[in-house]
Design an enzyme around this catalytic site. Sequence first.
Site, PDB file in Angstrom:
ATOM      1  N   THR A 144      11.313  32.038  -1.038  1.00 47.92           N
ATOM      2  CA  THR A 144      11.707  30.984  -1.978  1.00 47.92           C
ATOM      3  C   THR A 144      11.814  29.622  -1.294  1.00 47.92           C
ATOM      4  O   THR A 144      12.076  29.552  -0.084  1.00 47.92           O
ATOM      5  CB  THR A 144      13.073  31.352  -2.602  1.00 47.92           C
ATOM      6  OG1 THR A 144      13.604  30.224  -3.282  1.00 47.92           O
ATOM      7  CG2 THR A 144      14.083  31.752  -1.539  1.00 47.92           C
ATOM      8  N   ASP A 145      11.665  28.568  -2.081  1.00 49.80           N
ATOM      9  CA  ASP A 145      11.873  27.214  -1.530  1.00 49.80           C
ATOM     10  C   ASP A 145      13.352  26.953  -1.226  1.00 49.80           C
ATOM     11  O   ASP A 145      13.684  25.987  -0.541  1.00 49.80           O
ATOM     12  CB  ASP A 145      11.328  26.143  -2.488  1.00 49.80           C
ATOM     13  CG  ASP A 145      12.001  26.132  -3.862  1.00 49.80           C
ATOM     14  OD1 ASP A 145      12.818  27.035  -4.151  1.00 49.80           O
ATOM     15  OD2 ASP A 145      11.695  25.216  -4.658  1.00 49.80           O
ATOM     16  N   GLU A 146      14.252  27.817  -1.746  1.00 50.10           N
ATOM     17  CA  GLU A 146      15.686  27.557  -1.573  1.00 50.10           C
ATOM     18  C   GLU A 146      16.127  27.672  -0.113  1.00 50.10           C
ATOM     19  O   GLU A 146      17.194  27.197   0.250  1.00 50.10           O
ATOM     20  CB  GLU A 146      16.503  28.485  -2.485  1.00 50.10           C
ATOM     21  CG  GLU A 146      16.088  28.295  -3.936  1.00 50.10           C
ATOM     22  CD  GLU A 146      16.959  28.998  -4.957  1.00 50.10           C
ATOM     23  OE1 GLU A 146      18.143  29.212  -4.698  1.00 50.10           O
ATOM     24  OE2 GLU A 146      16.423  29.311  -6.041  1.00 50.10           O
ATOM     25  N   TYR A 203      22.447  33.741  -1.513  1.00 53.80           N
ATOM     26  CA  TYR A 203      21.066  34.175  -1.810  1.00 53.80           C
ATOM     27  C   TYR A 203      20.078  33.515  -0.853  1.00 53.80           C
ATOM     28  O   TYR A 203      19.284  34.193  -0.190  1.00 53.80           O
ATOM     29  CB  TYR A 203      20.705  33.822  -3.268  1.00 53.80           C
ATOM     30  CG  TYR A 203      19.213  33.874  -3.543  1.00 53.80           C
ATOM     31  CD1 TYR A 203      18.513  35.072  -3.475  1.00 53.80           C
ATOM     32  CD2 TYR A 203      18.498  32.707  -3.871  1.00 53.80           C
ATOM     33  CE1 TYR A 203      17.145  35.125  -3.719  1.00 53.80           C
ATOM     34  CE2 TYR A 203      17.128  32.748  -4.121  1.00 53.80           C
ATOM     35  CZ  TYR A 203      16.457  33.952  -4.048  1.00 53.80           C
ATOM     36  OH  TYR A 203      15.097  33.994  -4.274  1.00 53.80           O
ATOM     37  N   LYS A 252      17.617  35.125   2.095  1.00 54.73           N
ATOM     38  CA  LYS A 252      16.154  34.980   2.109  1.00 54.73           C
ATOM     39  C   LYS A 252      15.707  34.289   3.401  1.00 54.73           C
ATOM     40  O   LYS A 252      14.695  34.656   4.002  1.00 54.73           O
ATOM     41  CB  LYS A 252      15.668  34.196   0.882  1.00 54.73           C
ATOM     42  CG  LYS A 252      15.800  34.903  -0.448  1.00 54.73           C
ATOM     43  CD  LYS A 252      14.997  36.193  -0.576  1.00 54.73           C
ATOM     44  CE  LYS A 252      13.506  35.975  -0.666  1.00 54.73           C
ATOM     45  NZ  LYS A 252      12.777  37.247  -0.972  1.00 54.73           N
TER      46      LYS A 252
HETATM   47  P1  NAD Z   1      13.761  40.085  -9.939  1.00 48.30           P
HETATM   48  O1  NAD Z   1      15.238  40.095  -9.697  1.00 48.30           O
HETATM   49  O2  NAD Z   1      13.234  39.880 -11.312  1.00 48.30           O
HETATM   50  O3  NAD Z   1      13.132  41.471  -9.415  1.00 48.30           O
HETATM   51  C1  NAD Z   1      13.523  42.074  -8.233  1.00 48.30           C
HETATM   52  C2  NAD Z   1      12.954  43.498  -8.210  1.00 48.30           C
HETATM   53  O4  NAD Z   1      13.332  44.094  -6.956  1.00 48.30           O
HETATM   54  C3  NAD Z   1      13.508  44.402  -9.314  1.00 48.30           C
HETATM   55  O5  NAD Z   1      12.454  45.130  -9.925  1.00 48.30           O
HETATM   56  C4  NAD Z   1      14.464  45.335  -8.591  1.00 48.30           C
HETATM   57  O6  NAD Z   1      14.579  46.616  -9.190  1.00 48.30           O
HETATM   58  C5  NAD Z   1      13.813  45.410  -7.206  1.00 48.30           C
HETATM   59  N1  NAD Z   1      14.784  45.771  -6.182  1.00 48.30           N
HETATM   60  C6  NAD Z   1      15.998  45.179  -5.943  1.00 48.30           C
HETATM   61  N2  NAD Z   1      16.626  45.818  -4.933  1.00 48.30           N
HETATM   62  C7  NAD Z   1      15.791  46.796  -4.498  1.00 48.30           C
HETATM   63  C8  NAD Z   1      15.875  47.778  -3.473  1.00 48.30           C
HETATM   64  N3  NAD Z   1      16.969  47.885  -2.714  1.00 48.30           N
HETATM   65  N4  NAD Z   1      14.821  48.609  -3.278  1.00 48.30           N
HETATM   66  C9  NAD Z   1      13.707  48.509  -4.053  1.00 48.30           C
HETATM   67  N5  NAD Z   1      13.596  47.621  -5.060  1.00 48.30           N
HETATM   68  C10 NAD Z   1      14.614  46.769  -5.281  1.00 48.30           C
HETATM   69  O7  NAD Z   1      13.196  39.008  -8.931  1.00 48.30           O
HETATM   70  P2  NAD Z   1      12.003  37.955  -9.101  1.00 48.30           P
HETATM   71  O8  NAD Z   1      12.522  36.740  -9.751  1.00 48.30           O
HETATM   72  O9  NAD Z   1      10.820  38.643  -9.669  1.00 48.30           O
HETATM   73  O10 NAD Z   1      11.735  37.590  -7.573  1.00 48.30           O
HETATM   74  C11 NAD Z   1      10.851  38.388  -6.788  1.00 48.30           C
HETATM   75  C12 NAD Z   1      10.784  37.818  -5.385  1.00 48.30           C
HETATM   76  O11 NAD Z   1      10.319  36.473  -5.427  1.00 48.30           O
HETATM   77  C13 NAD Z   1      12.135  37.776  -4.671  1.00 48.30           C
HETATM   78  O12 NAD Z   1      11.934  38.123  -3.324  1.00 48.30           O
HETATM   79  C14 NAD Z   1      12.574  36.328  -4.805  1.00 48.30           C
HETATM   80  O13 NAD Z   1      13.395  35.953  -3.722  1.00 48.30           O
HETATM   81  C15 NAD Z   1      11.248  35.619  -4.780  1.00 48.30           C
HETATM   82  N6  NAD Z   1      11.207  34.326  -5.495  1.00 48.30           N
HETATM   83  C16 NAD Z   1      11.643  34.240  -6.796  1.00 48.30           C
HETATM   84  C17 NAD Z   1      11.551  33.021  -7.476  1.00 48.30           C
HETATM   85  C18 NAD Z   1      11.969  32.882  -8.920  1.00 48.30           C
HETATM   86  O14 NAD Z   1      11.922  31.781  -9.461  1.00 48.30           O
HETATM   87  N7  NAD Z   1      12.355  33.955  -9.606  1.00 48.30           N
HETATM   88  C19 NAD Z   1      11.013  31.895  -6.825  1.00 48.30           C
HETATM   89  C20 NAD Z   1      10.578  32.033  -5.498  1.00 48.30           C
HETATM   90  C21 NAD Z   1      10.664  33.257  -4.859  1.00 48.30           C
HETATM   91  P1  TYD Z   2      18.433  29.646 -12.090  1.00 52.74           P
HETATM   92  O1  TYD Z   2      17.495  29.996 -13.210  1.00 52.74           O
HETATM   93  O2  TYD Z   2      19.603  30.520 -11.831  1.00 52.74           O
HETATM   94  O3  TYD Z   2      17.534  29.456 -10.767  1.00 52.74           O
HETATM   95  P2  TYD Z   2      17.959  28.863  -9.305  1.00 52.74           P
HETATM   96  O4  TYD Z   2      19.430  28.801  -9.209  1.00 52.74           O
HETATM   97  O5  TYD Z   2      17.371  29.876  -8.403  1.00 52.74           O
HETATM   98  O6  TYD Z   2      17.308  27.516  -9.223  1.00 52.74           O
HETATM   99  O7  TYD Z   2      18.981  28.194 -12.354  1.00 52.74           O
HETATM  100  C1  TYD Z   2      18.111  27.082 -12.548  1.00 52.74           C
HETATM  101  C2  TYD Z   2      18.970  25.846 -12.694  1.00 52.74           C
HETATM  102  O8  TYD Z   2      19.720  25.942 -13.902  1.00 52.74           O
HETATM  103  C3  TYD Z   2      19.990  25.691 -11.578  1.00 52.74           C
HETATM  104  O9  TYD Z   2      20.133  24.306 -11.289  1.00 52.74           O
HETATM  105  C4  TYD Z   2      21.291  26.228 -12.185  1.00 52.74           C
HETATM  106  C5  TYD Z   2      21.133  25.895 -13.657  1.00 52.74           C
HETATM  107  N1  TYD Z   2      21.768  26.829 -14.609  1.00 52.74           N
HETATM  108  C6  TYD Z   2      22.570  26.334 -15.641  1.00 52.74           C
HETATM  109  O10 TYD Z   2      22.771  25.110 -15.759  1.00 52.74           O
HETATM  110  N2  TYD Z   2      23.121  27.222 -16.522  1.00 52.74           N
HETATM  111  C7  TYD Z   2      22.933  28.566 -16.423  1.00 52.74           C
HETATM  112  O11 TYD Z   2      23.500  29.335 -17.245  1.00 52.74           O
HETATM  113  C8  TYD Z   2      22.091  29.070 -15.370  1.00 52.74           C
HETATM  114  C9  TYD Z   2      21.844  30.534 -15.203  1.00 52.74           C
HETATM  115  C10 TYD Z   2      21.522  28.159 -14.487  1.00 52.74           C
END
Ligand code: NAD
Ligand code: TYD
Length: 352
Positions: free
Chosen positions: A133-135, A158, A162
Site C-alpha cells: 500500500t501507499d500508506e 496497519y 505493511k
Molecule cells: P480485503 O480485506 O478485502 O481481503 C483480504 C483477504 O485476505 C480476505 O479474503 C481474507 O480472508 C484474507 N486473509 C486475511 N487473513 C488471512 C490469513 N491469515 N490467511 C489467509 N488469508 C487471509 O483486502 P483488500 O482490500 O483486497 O487488500 C488486499 C491487499 O492489497 C492487502 O495486502 C492490502 O494491504 C493491499 N492494498 C489494499 C488497498 C485498498 O485500497 N484496499 C490499497 C493498496 C494495497
Molecule cells: P478507508 O476506506 O478506511 O481507507 P484508508 O483509511 O485505507 O484510506 O478510508 C478512506 C478515507 O475515508 C480515510 O480518510 C478515512 C475516511 N473515512 C471516513 O471519513 N468515514 C468512514 O466511515 C470511513 C470508513 C473512512
Amino acid sequence: MADKTIIITGGAGFIGSHVVRRFVNQYPDYQIINLDKLTYAGNLANLKDIENKPNYRFIKADITNSQQMLDIFTQEQPDGIIHLAAESHVDRSISSPLEFVLTNVVGTVNLLNAARATWKDNYDNHRFYHVSTDEVYGALGKEGMFTEQTAYDPHSPYSASKASSDHFVRAYHDTYGLNTVISNCSNNYGSHHFPEKLIPLAIHNIQHQKPVPIYGKGENIRDWLFVEDHARAIDLIYHQAASGSTYNIGGHNEWTNIDLIRLLCKIMDEKLNRTPGSSAQLITFVTDRAGHDLRYAIDADKLEKDLGWKPSLRLEEGLEKTVDWYLSNQDWLNNVTSGDYQKYYEQQYSGR
Ligand code: NAD
Ligand code: TYD
C-alpha cells in the site's frame, strides 16, 4: 500440464478476487490457486463467475500457520506467488494491532520461508510478488507525491505492519536472492468491496437512508484507483518487472473525502430517483480517526514509463459503475452486512 502454477493469497477478498478473475480468464494455461483463510473479509461469492473454470482451485488455509504454508508449497510446487492476504482496515488496526502483526508480518515471513525452502535450487525462475500500500510512505501535506524513493514513515498499526512486511520481502531478496517484486498502490474502489471501507459503506448507508459518517471535517485526501486497473497493473508487474524492483500504482485521482461523498450522493440521488440534494443530508461529521493521515498521492510515472500502464477510468466514471454494481447485487450486500457486520458497526460508530 499447466504452463505455470500461481498461488494468489487473499483471493477471496476485494482486490484479490479481481486479480484471481483476471488471471483465470486471461491465462487459461495457468493453474491459479486461491489460498485464503476466509476471514470476515473473504467471500467465495466474489468468485462465483469463475469458480468452475478448470484452471482455478481454492485452498482454505491460514498464512500464519508456517507448517501449512510449507506443506502447500511442497505439494503444489508453484512457479510464483502473488501475495495479497492481509488484515486491511486501518480502523480495525487501531482497535486490534496484534492481529495485523500476525497476519501481515508473520504471515508474510511464513510465505517467504516456504518459498525459500521450495525454490532454493532455482530462485530466478520463481517469483514472489508482494502487494502493498501507499500508506507505508506516511502522510503528505498539500504538495508533493510519493515516489518509489520516498522514505517509509507509517503512522497506523496497519501501515506499520505493511511497511514491516515490505522490509522483510526486500531483505529476502537482498540476503537470499529471492526473486521478489513489490507494488505500493493507492486506495482502490469498485465491486466486491467490503462495506467497512468508505465508499461501499457510504453506498450502503445512503441506500438505507442512514447517516454517512465522515471523520473530522472530511478534508483528508485520497488518490482513488478503480480496482480492475490495479489488477491489470499487477498482471504487468508480475510478468515484466525486474527482480528486486518496486512499483507505485496510483490513479492520479485525488479527492477530499467530503467532495467524494458529495459526488456519490449526487449519483445515488439520480440512480434511486430521489430529490436532488436529499442524500447529501445524510452526511454526518463524526470524531476523527486517531492519527488520521492527511493526504496520499502516488506518482506512478515509473509504471507508465517502464510498462506502459495508465489508469483507464476517472473516479466519476468508475464511481457510477461501482454504484450500479452495488444496486444490482443486493443479495451480496445483504449477505455481508448481516451478522457480525452489525456488531462491528455498533462498536465502531456508536458514540463517535
Ligand atoms: P480485503 O480485506 O478485502 O481481503 C483480504 C483477504 O485476505 C480476505 O479474503 C481474507 O480472508 C484474507 N486473509 C486475511 N487473513 C488471512 C490469513 N491469515 N490467511 C489467509 N488469508 C487471509 O483486502 P483488500 O482490500 O483486497 O487488500 C488486499 C491487499 O492489497 C492487502 O495486502 C492490502 O494491504 C493491499 N492494498 C489494499 C488497498 C485498498 O485500497 N484496499 C490499497 C493498496 C494495497
Ligand atoms: P478507508 O476506506 O478506511 O481507507 P484508508 O483509511 O485505507 O484510506 O478510508 C478512506 C478515507 O475515508 C480515510 O480518510 C478515512 C475516511 N473515512 C471516513 O471519513 N468515514 C468512514 O466511515 C470511513 C470508513 C473512512
